[in-house]
Design a protein around this motif. Structure first.
Motif: not given
Length: 396
Positions: A153-157, A159-164, A370-378, A384-392
């Motif tokens: 659960l800590p890892e899932l939380k 991942i979710i909060t990072d995306v949000i 998902a079999s690991n936390s990397t898969d889970l995050a992806a 969620v199907n987020v579309k992101t733009t990146e800026r520096i």
């Protein structure tokens, strides 16, 4: 002729006396020209290097040193003391020092030791910022908080909060509800159940006939108003293991900080899993009928998308219930009648469980194994199907 000779002698004498001053002025001009060029080039060098570091999210010394050396003027000595720092929040900081020996240092109006070197320090920092661009979207996050999730659960939380956290609330119309489940689902202070304001309640989403699940009536009542339903509510108690005593439904909200706080506060409890309870209550946070029950104003937009994402790490204690509900048309009713997209994320679950999810999702939904936390995050980000733009952003 004598007058002309005197004038020439006076000019020569004057020039002789002024020569040190002229040389000093020339030395000062050359010195400041060199120093200005070094300062400008040092700034350009670290800005360019930090851009490359931030964009690539890599502190590759070959790239950094190459950029810093490219901007180094010919008269500048080899690089000294440059450093690169890349942190976990997508930020990068680079410092570098250019140094040189003053030309005609002996003509400067101050004493300069022959070994003295002039240096210019450059420092630049920047951060890679992702902004999420979305049409109006309502998400229901249906999350397994049963005892088996204690370690995950800590890892899932996170991942979710990072995306949000990547979602810019100023440029988006995104709302989330959170539906934690274990044996059942709990609510507190729900406007449609008056006695939940005095104490939390476990609310059953199923309809029973003769003490047994009536799958057909459960599906039929999926979007009934609250006054037509019997929730069999009960106050949560650790000895009953009916629902969590601390983690309850959060209705749809556009307050992303509140969503992240709610997700972060989730705690595991219970010894069994009933994803069908979370599934149905997730739907009941999304439909227009139930948004009104929660005192939430529905979004009136033809571009609105509603998506339910169910996460679990195991099989249901009563796996036959989910199968019976699917046979009664639950998944079709959610996707076709209510137009809610569904995604399932199984974390280390059995092949039979994944097959069950695929059967429910059909061709319109999505299932991730998902079999690991990397898969889970992806997979969560994909669900969620987020579309992101990146800026520096410089200076961060």
């Amino acid at each position: 002729m004598i007058s002309l000779s005197h004038q020439r002698g006076a000019i020569a004498l004057t020039f002789t006396f002024m020569l040190p001053a002229i040389m000093s002025l020339l030395a000062i001009s050359v010195f400041f020209s060199m120093y200005s060029q070094v300062v400008i080039r040092a700034g350009q060098a670290v800005d360019s290097a930090v851009l490359a570091c931030t964009y690539q999210q890599s502190d590759n010394p070959v790239v950094t040193d190459g950029i810093l050396d490219y901007y180094r003027p010919n008269f500048v000595l080899p690089l000294l003391g440059n450093s690169v720092e890349l942190n976990s929040r997508n930020g990068c900081q680079i410092s570098a020092q250019y140094r040189f020996d003053p030309v005609i240092a002996g003509s400067l109006p101050i004493e300069v030791d022959g070994d003295t070197q002039i240096s210019s320090n450059g420092l630049s920092r920047s951060k890679l910022v992702q902004s999420v661009i979305q049409n109006p979207v309502d998400f229901s996050l249906v999350l397994d908080i049963s005892g088996s999730m204690t370690w995950d659960l800590p890892e899932l939380k996170k991942i979710i909060t990072d995306v949000i956290n990547d979602i810019d609330p100023k440029s988006n119309q995104v709302r989330f509800s959170v539906v934690p489940f274990q044996t059942g689902v709990g609510i507190t202070d729900a406007p449609w159940l008056a006695n939940s304001s005095a104490s939390p309640k476990c609310v059953d989403s199923l309809v029973y006939s003769g003490g047994n699940l009536d799958a057909n009536k459960t599906v039929q009542s999926l979007n009934y108003a609250s006054d037509r339903l019997n929730f069999n509510e009960i106050t949560p108690d650790p000895w009953l293991d009916r629902c969590s005593e601390t983690s309850f439904i959060l209705p749809l909200t556009s307050d992303l900080d509140q969503v992240m706080r709610h997700v972060d506060s989730l705690e595991t409890s219970g010894s069994s899993t009933a994803s069908y309870q979370g599934f149905i209550w997730g739907v009941r946070t999304l439909t227009e009928q139930w948004q009104k029950e929660w005192k939430v104003v529905p979004v009136q937009s033809k571009a609105l998308t509603q998506r339910l994402i169910l996460f679990t790490d195991g099989d249901d204690s009563r796996r036959d219930y989910f199968n019976d509900l699917m046979a009664a048309g639950l998944c079709d009713a959610i996707q076709q009648d209510l137009n809610i997209e569904v995604s399932f994320i199984g974390f280390g679950v059995s092949a039979d469980r994944i097959q069950q999810f695929k059967q429910c999702a059909g061709s319109r939904g999505a299932v991730f194994d998902a079999s690991n936390s990397t898969d889970l995050a992806a997979y969560f980000k994909d669900a969620v199907n987020v579309k992101t733009t990146e800026r520096i952003v410089f200076g961060e």
